[in-house]
Design a protein around this motif. Structure first.
Motif, PDB file in Angstrom:
ATOM      1  N   TRP B  67       0.827  -1.167  -0.040  1.00 26.97           N
ATOM      2  CA  TRP B  67       0.006   0.127   0.032  1.00 26.97           C
ATOM      3  C   TRP B  67       0.774   1.243  -0.103  1.00 26.97           C
ATOM      4  O   TRP B  67       0.548   2.222   0.568  1.00 26.97           O
ATOM      5  N   ASP B  68       1.823   1.166  -0.656  1.00 26.25           N
ATOM      6  CA  ASP B  68       2.750   2.093  -0.529  1.00 26.25           C
ATOM      7  C   ASP B  68       2.343   3.483  -1.507  1.00 26.25           C
ATOM      8  O   ASP B  68       2.912   4.759  -1.025  1.00 26.25           O
ATOM      9  N   GLN B  69       1.471   3.137  -2.373  1.00 30.69           N
ATOM     10  CA  GLN B  69       1.015   4.478  -3.061  1.00 30.69           C
ATOM     11  C   GLN B  69       0.073   5.061  -1.842  1.00 30.69           C
ATOM     12  O   GLN B  69      -0.069   6.598  -2.179  1.00 30.69           O
ATOM     13  N   LEU B  70      -0.278   4.931  -0.758  1.00 27.10           N
ATOM     14  CA  LEU B  70      -1.209   5.435  -0.012  1.00 27.10           C
ATOM     15  C   LEU B  70      -0.655   5.753   1.463  1.00 27.10           C
ATOM     16  O   LEU B  70      -1.192   6.500   2.162  1.00 27.10           O
ATOM     17  N   VAL B  71       0.326   4.822   1.856  1.00 27.63           N
ATOM     18  CA  VAL B  71       0.865   4.870   3.046  1.00 27.63           C
ATOM     19  C   VAL B  71       2.320   5.558   3.069  1.00 27.63           C
ATOM     20  O   VAL B  71       3.288   4.788   2.407  1.00 27.63           O
ATOM     21  N   SER B 343      -8.094  -1.987  -7.529  1.00 30.84           N
ATOM     22  CA  SER B 343      -8.126  -0.573  -7.609  1.00 30.84           C
ATOM     23  C   SER B 343      -7.741   0.035  -5.979  1.00 30.84           C
ATOM     24  O   SER B 343      -7.318   0.917  -6.076  1.00 30.84           O
ATOM     25  N   PHE B 344      -8.355  -0.963  -5.139  1.00 32.98           N
ATOM     26  CA  PHE B 344      -7.969  -0.301  -3.822  1.00 32.98           C
ATOM     27  C   PHE B 344      -6.342  -0.418  -3.418  1.00 32.98           C
ATOM     28  O   PHE B 344      -6.282   0.728  -2.584  1.00 32.98           O
ATOM     29  N   LEU B 345      -5.582  -0.703  -4.312  1.00 32.76           N
ATOM     30  CA  LEU B 345      -4.129  -0.647  -4.006  1.00 32.76           C
ATOM     31  C   LEU B 345      -3.758   0.762  -4.378  1.00 32.76           C
ATOM     32  O   LEU B 345      -2.540   1.050  -4.021  1.00 32.76           O
ATOM     33  N   PHE B 346      -4.426   1.133  -5.303  1.00 30.06           N
ATOM     34  CA  PHE B 346      -3.816   2.388  -6.426  1.00 30.06           C
ATOM     35  C   PHE B 346      -4.323   3.690  -5.745  1.00 30.06           C
ATOM     36  O   PHE B 346      -5.523   3.801  -5.403  1.00 30.06           O
ATOM     37  N   ASN B 347      -3.402   4.586  -6.047  1.00 32.41           N
ATOM     38  CA  ASN B 347      -3.809   6.087  -5.383  1.00 32.41           C
ATOM     39  C   ASN B 347      -4.485   6.614  -6.700  1.00 32.41           C
ATOM     40  O   ASN B 347      -4.180   6.430  -7.819  1.00 32.41           O
ATOM     41  N   SER B 348      -5.692   7.253  -6.266  1.00 33.59           N
ATOM     42  CA  SER B 348      -6.098   8.480  -6.974  1.00 33.59           C
ATOM     43  C   SER B 348      -6.669   9.440  -6.219  1.00 33.59           C
ATOM     44  O   SER B 348      -6.782   9.281  -5.107  1.00 33.59           O
ATOM     45  N   LYS B 349      -6.738  10.746  -6.836  1.00 31.28           N
ATOM     46  CA  LYS B 349      -7.082  12.014  -6.043  1.00 31.28           C
ATOM     47  C   LYS B 349      -8.255  11.763  -5.015  1.00 31.28           C
ATOM     48  O   LYS B 349      -7.940  11.912  -3.879  1.00 31.28           O
ATOM     49  N   THR B 350      -9.369  11.298  -5.512  1.00 36.75           N
ATOM     50  CA  THR B 350     -10.433  11.287  -5.021  1.00 36.75           C
ATOM     51  C   THR B 350     -10.328  10.116  -3.887  1.00 36.75           C
ATOM     52  O   THR B 350     -10.674  10.206  -2.599  1.00 36.75           O
TER      53      THR B 350
END
Lengths: 196, 361
Positions: B67-71, B343-350
């Protein structure tokens, strides 16, 4: 508008009640009602940016297209549902009204009045109305089911929906004056408390 | 980012949902950031099926965290502000006690004899970890897929210990189709001649082909049709970069590559056990979901993705409806997501803003 609306409907909202606001925008109205009446409020919104704002305010929100998804939440028992300035955007306003009154005891509906004199002058001159309340051109507007105060009250009559209370807003954003005497001609907006 | 990775031993053991028990066990744990003085900034991340304790940053053994994209520092879950904890779940194969570890009582590899665990057992073992770390209440427990199921179960099992729960691309139970997919995966492992009824360790082999096939099937279910079409289309694989001679299309090459890579890293018995955990979870078991959520005090953020057909948004909506029936302050948002279930693993703006706003509100 939202803050004024919270003032108008404050007395219609029981303390600690469970409220659902369809088309809640950034959650301002629910936030006000939470502050004033400690309501448990859920917002329904389709726009991601507005949803982010609701979450930021700590307002629970559901992303939902009201035209498609009203049936999903039938099991929830709400004290009050709110639809502010949205009913004229729906494909089936009559069905939505009935659904709202099935999932909640009462509902608050606000709508722009197409019978307002400025609209009538526009139409008399052969053009679709453009006013501060209805600023978009006919081809851009989301308002696909505009009606007058009279039309809306006739619909309530036809659907056996009783109007428990109503408030009319004039062009200055105030109540009273001419909008009280002849709302269909002088009110820009009607605010209704409905029950079935 | 201050990162600590350690193996924590639990000599007190654990009673499992199945009625069996482990006399002692280990959890491989990774933490990011620092616990503040009043211990109010702790976040637990729960990994999905094939994840592990390595959620963020880069490590020698596991590369970039799942989860590096979000953490991380200044990311959606900001490790400058929060003390983030993630552990490899019981039954896994990244350091925590599991089928491939040594049974302390027999000094032999557990293999098939490792008891079947469940989402509830994971939550209970994470609660023991919480106690060991002197954390009184999680500010936020979150995960995607099977990780989201743990976040949901946390709020049910320990209502006073979770302030907010993030339930992403998850469901309150697996569907018949989910179970069916997992059974095909398990069958391919069991039918590998090197599986030896789960005791392949003694024969010094691994059922590589079986795990590979299972993972290839898994990958198809994690991606969406749209994503596969835009990423691979009907493009043919270059002759030079083919991983298998039989491969024609890029998508075949991708699955072959991913399957091959995974088959060398993941333990076959863990694969079977983890899929069984997923199949077995039912938050509303023996009652309705509405009743199951009766005592929940946490706030929920439920996120689903339109392109996810493994745990489609409808599954999240079911949780939202049950939550609202219980007057839980719960939000439910469906995002586009370009990566199907993943998709839950990937960063998106929203997605990132929603998580940050939810934690901070």
């Amino acid at each position: 508008m939202a803050i004024k609306l919270s003032k108008i409907i404050n007395s219609w909202v029981p303390e600690n009640s469970k409220v659902i606001d369809f088309g809640c925008g950034d959650g301002s109205l629910l936030k006000e009602l939470f502050k004033n009446k400690q309501v448990l409020g859920y917002g329904v919104e389709i726009n991601d940016t507005k949803i982010e704002k609701c979450i930021e305010k700590g307002i629970p929100v559901i992303k939902l297209d009201i035209d498609k998804g009203l049936n999903d939440f039938m099991s929830s028992n709400f004290d009050l549902s709110i639809m502010a300035r949205s009913i004229q955007c729906l494909k089936n306003p009559d069905l939505a009204l009935n659904r709202m009154l099935e999932l909640s005891k009462r509902c608050v509906v606000t709508l722009p009045n197409l019978g307002y004199w400025r609209c009538r002058i526009n139409l008399a001159s052969g053009k679709m109305p453009i006013t501060p309340e209805l600023p978009s051109s006919w081809y851009e507007t989301e308002n696909i089911h505009l009606c007058t105060i009279k039309d809306f009250e006739n619909l309530c009559l036809k659907e056996n929906i009783s109007i428990k209370d109503k408030v009319f807003i004039n062009r200055n954003g105030n109540q009273g004056g001419l909008s009280k005497i002849n709302p269909n001609l002088f009110a820009v907006e009607g605010v209704y408390l409905l029950e079935k | 980012m201050k990162t600590e990775t350690k193996l924590i031993h639990f000599s007190e053991g654990i009673e499992l949902e199945s009625g069996k028990s482990l006399n002692s066990f280990d959890l491989m744990v990774e933490t990011y950031g620092e616990l503040n003085e009043d211990k109010s900034n702790a976040i637990l991340l729960c990994h999905a099926f094939s994840g592990n304790h390595h959620a963020a940053g880069s490590s020698e053994d596991y590369g970039i965290g799942w989860w590096d994209q979000l953490v991380g520092p200044n990311k959606s879950i900001d490790t400058n502000k929060y003390f983030v904890v993630c552990c490899n779940n019981l039954g896994g194969c990244a350091g925590s006690s599991g089928p491939s570890s040594v049974d302390p009582s027999s000094q032999k590899i557990f293999g098939k004899s490792f008891p079947q665990v469940s989402v509830l057992d994971w939550v209970n073992s994470q609660k023991m970890l919480m106690d060991k770390l002197n954390i009184e209440c999680w500010h936020f427990v979150a995960g995607g897929s099977l990780g989201g199921m743990q976040a949901l179960q946390w709020s049910i099992s320990y209502p006073d210990k979770v302030k907010k729960a993030g339930i992403f691309a998850a469901a309150s139970k697996s569907s018949s189709q989910n179970i069916a997919m997992n059974e095909v995966a398990r069958e391919s492992i069991r039918k590998d001649e090197n599986f030896h009824n789960g005791n392949y360790y003694e024969h010094n082999v691994i059922p590589k082909n079986g795990i590979k096939t299972a993972r290839m099937l898994g990958h198809i279910t994690y991606l969406s049709e749209e994503h596969m079409d835009s990423r691979f289309g009907r493009k043919f694989q270059d002759e030079d970069s083919k991983v298998e001679e039989s491969v024609s299309f890029e998508v075949e090459n991708y699955l072959q590559y991913k399957g091959e890579q995974f088959s060398e890293l993941f333990d076959a018995n863990s694969y079977i056990l983890m899929t069984k955990v997923m199949d077995g979870y039912d938050a509303g078991k023996d009652k309705t979901l509405v009743e199951a959520l009766k005592d929940v005090k946490s706030e929920f953020l439920i996120v689903g993705f339109y392109s996810d057909w493994l745990y489609p948004p409808e599954r999240g909506k079911e949780i939202q409806i049950a939550a609202m029936d219980n007057n839980i302050r719960s939000s439910f948002v469906v995002l586009q997501g370009d990566h199907g279930h993943d998709s839950f693993l990937f960063n998106s703006k929203t997605y990132s803003n929603l998580i940050t706003n939810f934690i901070e509100s």
